[in-house]
Scaffold this active site. Structure first.
Site, PDB file in Angstrom:
ATOM      1  N   CYS A   1      47.605  39.621  24.129  1.00 22.69           N
ATOM      2  CA  CYS A   1      48.629  38.687  23.702  1.00 22.69           C
ATOM      3  C   CYS A   1      48.372  37.318  24.334  1.00 22.69           C
ATOM      4  O   CYS A   1      47.872  37.219  25.443  1.00 22.69           O
ATOM      5  CB  CYS A   1      50.042  39.110  24.054  1.00 22.69           C
ATOM      6  SG  CYS A   1      50.531  40.627  23.246  1.00 22.69           S
TER       7      CYS A   1
ATOM      8  N   ARG B   1      42.572  37.071  22.723  1.00 26.51           N
ATOM      9  CA  ARG B   1      43.497  37.848  23.554  1.00 26.51           C
ATOM     10  C   ARG B   1      44.297  38.863  22.740  1.00 26.51           C
ATOM     11  O   ARG B   1      45.002  39.703  23.308  1.00 26.51           O
ATOM     12  CB  ARG B   1      44.479  36.910  24.250  1.00 26.51           C
ATOM     13  CG  ARG B   1      43.852  35.952  25.213  1.00 26.51           C
ATOM     14  CD  ARG B   1      44.908  35.112  25.881  1.00 26.51           C
ATOM     15  NE  ARG B   1      45.754  35.913  26.743  1.00 26.51           N
ATOM     16  CZ  ARG B   1      45.483  36.182  28.007  1.00 26.51           C
ATOM     17  NH1 ARG B   1      44.416  35.681  28.565  1.00 26.51           N
ATOM     18  NH2 ARG B   1      46.276  36.925  28.734  1.00 26.51           N
TER      19      ARG B   1
ATOM     20  N   TRP C   1      48.748  41.663  20.528  1.00 26.00           N
ATOM     21  CA  TRP C   1      47.900  42.863  20.572  1.00 26.00           C
ATOM     22  C   TRP C   1      48.872  43.987  20.887  1.00 26.00           C
ATOM     23  O   TRP C   1      49.392  44.085  21.991  1.00 26.00           O
ATOM     24  CB  TRP C   1      46.842  42.736  21.662  1.00 26.00           C
ATOM     25  CG  TRP C   1      45.803  43.819  21.626  1.00 26.00           C
ATOM     26  CD1 TRP C   1      44.623  43.809  20.942  1.00 26.00           C
ATOM     27  CD2 TRP C   1      45.822  45.059  22.336  1.00 26.00           C
ATOM     28  NE1 TRP C   1      43.925  44.973  21.174  1.00 26.00           N
ATOM     29  CE2 TRP C   1      44.629  45.759  22.027  1.00 26.00           C
ATOM     30  CE3 TRP C   1      46.731  45.673  23.207  1.00 26.00           C
ATOM     31  CZ2 TRP C   1      44.321  47.010  22.547  1.00 26.00           C
ATOM     32  CZ3 TRP C   1      46.433  46.923  23.729  1.00 26.00           C
ATOM     33  CH2 TRP C   1      45.235  47.569  23.388  1.00 26.00           C
TER      34      TRP C   1
ATOM     35  N   ASN D   1      53.881  37.629  26.873  1.00 23.74           N
ATOM     36  CA  ASN D   1      52.593  38.286  27.090  1.00 23.74           C
ATOM     37  C   ASN D   1      52.767  39.216  28.279  1.00 23.74           C
ATOM     38  O   ASN D   1      53.098  38.757  29.375  1.00 23.74           O
ATOM     39  CB  ASN D   1      51.524  37.221  27.385  1.00 23.74           C
ATOM     40  CG  ASN D   1      50.232  37.826  27.896  1.00 23.74           C
ATOM     41  OD1 ASN D   1      49.888  38.951  27.558  1.00 23.74           O
ATOM     42  ND2 ASN D   1      49.517  37.084  28.710  1.00 23.74           N
ATOM     43  N   GLY D   2      52.581  40.516  28.045  1.00 22.61           N
ATOM     44  CA  GLY D   2      52.742  41.473  29.140  1.00 22.61           C
ATOM     45  C   GLY D   2      53.416  42.727  28.632  1.00 22.61           C
ATOM     46  O   GLY D   2      53.502  42.955  27.417  1.00 22.61           O
TER      47      GLY D   2
ATOM     48  N   GLU E   1      25.908  50.666  29.084  1.00 28.89           N
ATOM     49  CA  GLU E   1      26.419  49.386  28.588  1.00 28.89           C
ATOM     50  C   GLU E   1      25.991  49.165  27.132  1.00 28.89           C
ATOM     51  O   GLU E   1      26.793  48.704  26.307  1.00 28.89           O
ATOM     52  CB  GLU E   1      25.931  48.248  29.500  1.00 28.89           C
ATOM     53  CG  GLU E   1      26.224  46.834  29.015  1.00 28.89           C
ATOM     54  CD  GLU E   1      27.689  46.530  28.763  1.00 28.89           C
ATOM     55  OE1 GLU E   1      28.560  47.305  29.166  1.00 28.89           O
ATOM     56  OE2 GLU E   1      27.962  45.500  28.105  1.00 28.89           O
TER      57      GLU E   1
ATOM     58  N   LYS F   1      28.556  48.650  24.030  1.00 31.20           N
ATOM     59  CA  LYS F   1      28.490  47.486  23.135  1.00 31.20           C
ATOM     60  C   LYS F   1      28.367  47.949  21.690  1.00 31.20           C
ATOM     61  O   LYS F   1      29.026  47.450  20.788  1.00 31.20           O
ATOM     62  CB  LYS F   1      27.268  46.636  23.531  1.00 31.20           C
ATOM     63  CG  LYS F   1      27.415  45.186  23.449  1.00 31.20           C
ATOM     64  CD  LYS F   1      28.062  44.524  24.642  1.00 31.20           C
ATOM     65  CE  LYS F   1      29.423  45.051  24.983  1.00 31.20           C
ATOM     66  NZ  LYS F   1      29.921  44.678  26.261  1.00 31.20           N
TER      67      LYS F   1
ATOM     68  N   GLU G   1      31.697  49.438  20.464  1.00 32.97           N
ATOM     69  CA  GLU G   1      32.726  48.417  20.260  1.00 32.97           C
ATOM     70  C   GLU G   1      32.520  47.669  18.950  1.00 32.97           C
ATOM     71  O   GLU G   1      33.474  47.338  18.258  1.00 32.97           O
ATOM     72  CB  GLU G   1      32.668  47.371  21.389  1.00 32.97           C
ATOM     73  CG  GLU G   1      33.191  47.847  22.715  1.00 32.97           C
ATOM     74  CD  GLU G   1      33.212  46.719  23.740  1.00 32.97           C
ATOM     75  OE1 GLU G   1      32.135  46.200  24.076  1.00 32.97           O
ATOM     76  OE2 GLU G   1      34.292  46.355  24.203  1.00 32.97           O
TER      77      GLU G   1
ATOM     78  N   HIS H   1      19.052  69.364  28.667  1.00 31.84           N
ATOM     79  CA  HIS H   1      20.137  70.244  29.113  1.00 31.84           C
ATOM     80  C   HIS H   1      21.301  70.260  28.121  1.00 31.84           C
ATOM     81  O   HIS H   1      22.402  70.671  28.476  1.00 31.84           O
ATOM     82  CB  HIS H   1      20.621  69.814  30.500  1.00 31.84           C
ATOM     83  CG  HIS H   1      19.564  69.911  31.549  1.00 31.84           C
ATOM     84  ND1 HIS H   1      19.078  71.112  32.012  1.00 31.84           N
ATOM     85  CD2 HIS H   1      18.845  68.952  32.186  1.00 31.84           C
ATOM     86  CE1 HIS H   1      18.121  70.894  32.909  1.00 31.84           C
ATOM     87  NE2 HIS H   1      17.957  69.586  33.023  1.00 31.84           N
TER      88      HIS H   1
ATOM     89  N   LYS I   1      40.621  41.172  24.568  1.00 35.65           N
ATOM     90  CA  LYS I   1      39.717  40.651  25.594  1.00 35.65           C
ATOM     91  C   LYS I   1      40.201  40.986  27.008  1.00 35.65           C
ATOM     92  O   LYS I   1      39.428  41.418  27.837  1.00 35.65           O
ATOM     93  CB  LYS I   1      39.586  39.138  25.415  1.00 35.65           C
ATOM     94  CG  LYS I   1      38.592  38.484  26.333  1.00 35.65           C
ATOM     95  CD  LYS I   1      37.184  38.654  25.824  1.00 35.65           C
ATOM     96  CE  LYS I   1      36.146  38.186  26.803  1.00 35.65           C
ATOM     97  NZ  LYS I   1      34.897  38.949  26.674  1.00 35.65           N
TER      98      LYS I   1
HETATM   99  O1  M6R Z   1      38.045  41.369  32.050  1.00 36.54           O
HETATM  100  P1  M6R Z   1      37.409  42.593  32.602  1.00 36.54           P
HETATM  101  O2  M6R Z   1      35.973  42.398  32.964  1.00 36.54           O
HETATM  102  O3  M6R Z   1      38.174  43.181  33.762  1.00 36.54           O
HETATM  103  O4  M6R Z   1      37.468  43.639  31.435  1.00 36.54           O
HETATM  104  C1  M6R Z   1      37.048  44.962  31.613  1.00 36.54           C
HETATM  105  C2  M6R Z   1      36.889  45.646  30.285  1.00 36.54           C
HETATM  106  O5  M6R Z   1      38.099  45.710  29.617  1.00 36.54           O
HETATM  107  C3  M6R Z   1      35.864  44.930  29.401  1.00 36.54           C
HETATM  108  O6  M6R Z   1      34.621  44.836  30.041  1.00 36.54           O
HETATM  109  C4  M6R Z   1      35.686  45.668  28.066  1.00 36.54           C
HETATM  110  O7  M6R Z   1      35.081  46.894  28.286  1.00 36.54           O
HETATM  111  C5  M6R Z   1      34.901  44.793  27.106  1.00 36.54           C
HETATM  112  N1  M6R Z   1      35.470  44.897  25.804  1.00 36.54           N
HETATM  113  C6  M6R Z   1      33.466  45.143  27.061  1.00 36.54           C
HETATM  114  O8  M6R Z   1      32.765  44.504  26.062  1.00 36.54           O
END
Ligand code: M6R
Length: 631
Positions: A2, A29, A82, A108-109, A502, A506, A509, A525, A626
């Site tokens: 948000c 956000r 969001w 926001n929160g 990672e 990616k 996502e 295994h 984000k």
């Molecule tokens: O802002 P942060 O680095 O604390 O966020 C952590 C995760 O939410 C963030 O890395 C998330 O996994 C991303 N969408 C990765 O691309």
């Protein structure tokens, strides 16, 4: 999660285009729904819609809908949502009103005690029109006004009743020259111009208007108003509202403005992937001394003794930041011979970690500096007596403020929801941190110099990697996407395992496909069962100490008929039989520990191009936000 904006001005004008443009800058956000409220000819008016502002708000059309006349406006607020409480819908989109339609609020929160408050308010006769947690706020303010409070006192008394996190902006048609703000746990600042004050969840929302800001701290409120033809503000705390606070303004450099524009790129993510060489360079700049072979981390300078005597390192982080910490863990263990425990923040807070706070140092890693799981872990760790350090990108963010000390990541604003350049900045810091801890534990100056020397060359090698791999990786991504390959595994050994994790995150996502990541030796295994000619295995295996072993595992995958892409270096490629495999070649490095900084690049690009081939939105993947400010 948000984003809110609010504008108050003594120079009446149509504020709708400014609110919309600021909301667009906050889309990262949250982008499931959006809304605006204004005070026009003494009454509050609102539009709220499903979708992101870029898709559903045309300034002229919304201005007409809100009935903005040539007289202009003094105050307006806006919100990107969001969804956490209540599904994305027009009714649940902010701003939310009270029963009398004289108050409008954006939030926001998350309000944890919303159920109880809602019950009490319903019993008092209030009617709700959404299923959000936020809607209790305008009704509670309304109730307090009914009981005799001023708008400001009702707002602050309400803020004091809220359990959870909030960045709030309130307007009231009974006080049309006022914009009230309050913050606890969610970021909130306001920009200061001669005739206008403009509030937002993040400075990047309003950089087009000003780069001078005042940032509110937890528990603070700001009362922005127009009087005698000028705007002015007062800041105090929610608990002690009469004692006003004087706060310094912060000025953000022009560089940040560049981060807000896509420039020649087709997306922010593409731009941010290509910014990584310069981010790496900036992050290490001035933070090492080649003559001593040591890292120089100014933010940790007061804690030298603690760093020297620590017997264990704990990292807490989520998502991509956790994956950077996994690489960091291997670096610290290998170079400094210091045990590292990598904790997922959402788990750490609730589990027993049998390490005495006197023996351990804790690093919280976060791009946004807002992630609730990481923030709460820091608070919990401090409660237990740990000294906490931050590796945070956003300056002045909640985590940066909550830790004892830290090192900023210097990635600049990261707009793409899938993190790329922040990851690279976090890696860069872990290289320096590992060197620092190692130099205090027996690494010689020559060894330190040798790593630093090669670390210094990484940005140019990253440029080379991007230039030489992108067209081939794009071809492969498009090819596999069109074949409808649905089983994709990322495989590697040692320091490459976190890069597999990672790369898999990616890919997930962006493509919305289920992917796996495994240490290559684990394949036999179990996971090997899913390999057939519909599966794709991406194996990271530069020519390092484990190359021969990796070649064996590669044979196992090929023998099951699987498709294979190998990411290796120039030397590795010369030592592979290139039949039946596709190869992505990165530069050869002397120090094997530095490969992660290069090998992640083609894998980010693979996820990117695969997702584009599927027609997905790479900057705003579905269901994500984000900064994840809920637990
Ligand atoms: O802002 P942060 O680095 O604390 O966020 C952590 C995760 O939410 C963030 O890395 C998330 O996994 C991303 N969408 C990765 O691309």
């Amino acid at each position: 999660m948000c984003g809110i904006v609010g504008i108050i001005t003594s120079e009446k004008r149509n504020l709708v285009p400014e609110i919309i443009s600021s909301l667009k800058n906050l889309e990262y956000r949250g982008y499931d729904s959006t809304g605006i409220a204004i005070i026009n000819t003494g009454e509050i008016r609102r539009v709220h819609r499903l979708g992101a502002p870029s898709d559903v708000f045309v300034p002229q059309q919304i201005s007409e809908e809100l009935g903005v006349t040539s007289d202009g406006l003094s105050v307006a607020i806006g919100h990107n949502r969001w969804a956490t409480h209540g599904k994305p819908s027009e009714e649940n989109a902010h701003p939310h009103f009270d029963c009398t339609d004289t108050l409008a609020i954006v939030h926001n929160g998350t309000i944890l005690n919303h159920e109880l408050l809602r019950k009490e308010l319903i019993a008092l006769g209030h009617t709700f029109s959404s299923t959000t947690d936020t809607e209790v706020i305008p009704h509670l303010i309304e109730q307090k006004i009914k009981e005799g409070s001023s708008v400001k006192d009702a707002f602050l008394d309400t803020a004091a009743c809220l359990d959870g996190s909030f960045g709030l902006a309130l307007i009231s048609s009974n006080e049309p020259d006022r914009l009230l703000l309050a913050k606890h746990g969610s970021p909130l600042l306001f920009g200061v111009l001669k005739d206008t004050l403009i509030a937002a969840s993040s400075s990047n929302a309003i950089l087009a208007y000003t780069n001078t800001f005042i940032t509110l701290a937890d528990g603070e409120y700001a009362d922005l108003s127009i009087g005698s033809g000028n705007v002015s503000y007062k800041i105090g705390t929610i608990q002690d509202r009469e004692n006003l606070i004087t706060k310094e303004t912060t000025t953000i450099t022009d560089h940040s403005r560049e981060d807000m524009s896509m420039g020649e790129y087709e997306s922010f993510m593409k731009k941010e992937i290509h910014e990584q060489p310069s981010v790496f360079r900036t992050t290490i700049l001035g933070r090492y001394d080649e003559t001593t072979g040591d890292a120089v981390l100014g933010g940790l300078i007061d804690y030298e003794d603690m760093l020297r005597h620590a017997r264990q390192v704990i990292t807490v982080a989520c998502g991509t930041a956790h994956n950077a910490a996994l690489v960091g863990g291997i670096l610290i263990e290998t170079l400094a011979n210091l045990p590292v425990r990598n904790e997922i923040a959402s788990e750490f807070r609730y589990k027993k970690v049998p390490i005495s706070p006197e023996e351990a140092i804790l690093f919280a890693v976060s791009q946004s500096g807002e992630t609730a799981d990481t923030l709460e872990s820091v608070k919990e760790a401090r409660r237990k007596g740990y000294t906490t350090f931050g590796i945070v990108n956003v300056v002045g963010s909640a985590i940066a403020e909550a830790v004892d000390a830290g090192v900023y990541a210097r990635a600049g604003f990261e707009i793409g929801v899938a993190s790329t350049k922040a990851f690279i900045a976090q890696l860069a810091i872990f290289y320096l941190l590992a060197i620092k801890l190692a130099r205090e534990r027996g690494m010689t100056p020559q060894e330190g110099q040798s790593i630093l020397n090669e670390l210094n060359k990484i940005p140019n090698l990253m440029i080379k990697t991007l230039e030489t791999t992108e067209s081939e990786i794009k071809r492969l991504a498009e090819n596999y996407a069109s074949k409808g390959i649905r089983t994709i595994n990322f495989l590697g050994r040692g320091i490459h395992v976190p890069i597999c994790i990672e790369a898999s995150l990616k890919f997930k996502e962006l493509t919305y496909l289920e992917t796996g990541s495994y240490p290559l030796g684990e394949l036999k295994h179990g996971p090997i069962a899913i390999i057939d000619n519909n599966a794709l295995s991406i194996i990271i295996m530069p020519h390092d100490d484990l190359f021969a072993l990796n070649k064996n595992s590669l044979e196992q995958v090929l023998s099951k008929g699987g498709n294979v892409i190998v990411v290796t270096d120039e030397l590795g490629a010369q030592n592979l039989v290139l039949q039946d495999i596709e190869v992505i070649i990165i530069p050869t490095l002397k120090n094997q520990l530095l490969y992660p900084a290069l090998e992640i690049l083609p894998l980010q690009l693979f996820a990117y191009h695969y997702a584009r081939a599927l027609g997905n939105n790479v900057d705003k993947p579905r269901n994500l936000a984000k900064s994840v400010t809920v637990e």
